[in-house]
Design a protein around this motif. Structure first.
Motif, PDB file in Angstrom:
ATOM      1  N   ALA A   1       3.054   7.269   0.902  1.00 44.89           N
ATOM      2  CA  ALA A   1       2.276   8.138   1.789  1.00 44.89           C
ATOM      3  C   ALA A   1       2.320   7.661   3.234  1.00 44.89           C
ATOM      4  O   ALA A   1       2.212   8.469   4.165  1.00 44.89           O
ATOM      5  CB  ALA A   1       0.831   8.217   1.310  1.00 44.89           C
TER       6      ALA A   1
ATOM      7  N   VAL B   1       0.841  -1.202   0.000  1.00 40.67           N
ATOM      8  CA  VAL B   1       0.000   0.000   0.000  1.00 40.67           C
ATOM      9  C   VAL B   1       0.873   1.247   0.000  1.00 40.67           C
ATOM     10  O   VAL B   1       0.581   2.232  -0.705  1.00 40.67           O
ATOM     11  CB  VAL B   1      -0.933  -0.006   1.223  1.00 40.67           C
ATOM     12  CG1 VAL B   1      -1.663   1.326   1.359  1.00 40.67           C
ATOM     13  CG2 VAL B   1      -1.934  -1.154   1.128  1.00 40.67           C
ATOM     14  N   ASP B   2       1.960   1.220   0.763  1.00 40.31           N
ATOM     15  CA  ASP B   2       2.862   2.373   0.831  1.00 40.31           C
ATOM     16  C   ASP B   2       3.463   2.680  -0.538  1.00 40.31           C
ATOM     17  O   ASP B   2       3.513   3.838  -0.965  1.00 40.31           O
ATOM     18  CB  ASP B   2       3.965   2.092   1.847  1.00 40.31           C
ATOM     19  CG  ASP B   2       4.864   3.293   2.075  1.00 40.31           C
ATOM     20  OD1 ASP B   2       4.336   4.405   2.233  1.00 40.31           O
ATOM     21  OD2 ASP B   2       6.094   3.123   2.093  1.00 40.31           O
TER      22      ASP B   2
ATOM     23  N   VAL C   1       2.306   1.724  -3.563  1.00 44.70           N
ATOM     24  CA  VAL C   1       1.254   2.116  -4.500  1.00 44.70           C
ATOM     25  C   VAL C   1       0.811   3.561  -4.253  1.00 44.70           C
ATOM     26  O   VAL C   1       0.474   4.287  -5.197  1.00 44.70           O
ATOM     27  CB  VAL C   1       0.055   1.146  -4.384  1.00 44.70           C
ATOM     28  CG1 VAL C   1      -1.142   1.661  -5.174  1.00 44.70           C
ATOM     29  CG2 VAL C   1       0.456  -0.238  -4.880  1.00 44.70           C
ATOM     30  N   SER C   2       0.821   3.980  -2.992  1.00 47.55           N
ATOM     31  CA  SER C   2       0.376   5.336  -2.652  1.00 47.55           C
ATOM     32  C   SER C   2       1.478   6.381  -2.759  1.00 47.55           C
ATOM     33  O   SER C   2       1.285   7.527  -2.333  1.00 47.55           O
ATOM     34  CB  SER C   2      -0.179   5.344  -1.218  1.00 47.55           C
ATOM     35  OG  SER C   2       0.851   5.074  -0.279  1.00 47.55           O
TER      36      SER C   2
END
Length: 199
Positions: A41, A34-35, A37-38
């Motif tokens: 963030a 997730v980090d 892909v974001s």
């Protein structure tokens, strides 16, 4: 019928501990995906020292990492040390982990160099190492002593290296405080001998 809950078998404890730690490590990898892909963030949830608002990041920082190499380096020791610690009971394990994470995060917030950003499971790993290292001796359990000796033999060298303040990009402060918190947890959450039956 008695209202007492039945004791878990050794096999039950192994299964629950294994599932818990596999799930924990899988969560770390998912968060890193997730980090990435974001656009990284989630890195903002690391701990920046002595900024009051950063106290809210003490818990999430223990689950976040700076890249896949970082999470990969922490996965095996967290899986093994967490599994061994969880065999002693999930509630006690949760209390031990909570103490280590909070104490380590507060310590990083207090004494790490200004303008740094600290995240990762290594503080917890050092804490679990310290907990396993001494809990068998504190509780006078032969299997616990054996586990502590094996843990020291496998990870003792890397633990000592992680405490050296000369490594660039490594939070030796977090490692040291995590280790101290784990040692304290072995005394605070030691298992008491069972009293005489019927009392």
């Amino acid at each position: 019928m008695s209202g007492a809950r039945p004791e878990w078998s050794r096999r039950d404890r192994v299964k629950v501990a294994a599932r818990l730690m596999v799930g924990w490590v899988a969560l770390l990898w998912l968060l890193e995906v997730v980090d990435v892909v974001s656009g990284h963030a989630l890195d903002d949830f690391g701990i920046v020292p002595r900024v009051p608002s950063e106290l809210a990041d003490i818990l999430p920082a223990a689950f976040l990492h700076f890249g896949f190499a970082h999470v990969a380096a922490n996965s095996v020791p967290l899986l093994v040390l967490g599994f061994l610690a969880a065999l002693g009971g999930i509630r006690r394990f949760a209390a031990v982990c909570a103490l280590i994470v909070v104490a380590d995060g507060l310590g990083v917030w207090l004494i790490s160099p200004a303008h740094t950003n600290t995240a990762g499971a290594s503080g917890l790993i050092f804490g679990l190492f310290g907990f396993l290292l001494v809990s068998g001796f504190v509780e006078r359990r032969p299997l616990g002593v054996l586990a502590g000796v094996l843990v020291a033999a496998v990870w003792g060298g890397s633990i000592l290296a992680g405490l050296a303040p000369t490594q660039s990009g490594v939070s030796w402060q977090g490692h040291l405080i995590g280790l101290a918190a784990g040692l304290a947890a072995a005394f605070l959450f030691r298992r008491r001998p069972a009293g005489p039956s019927g009392r």
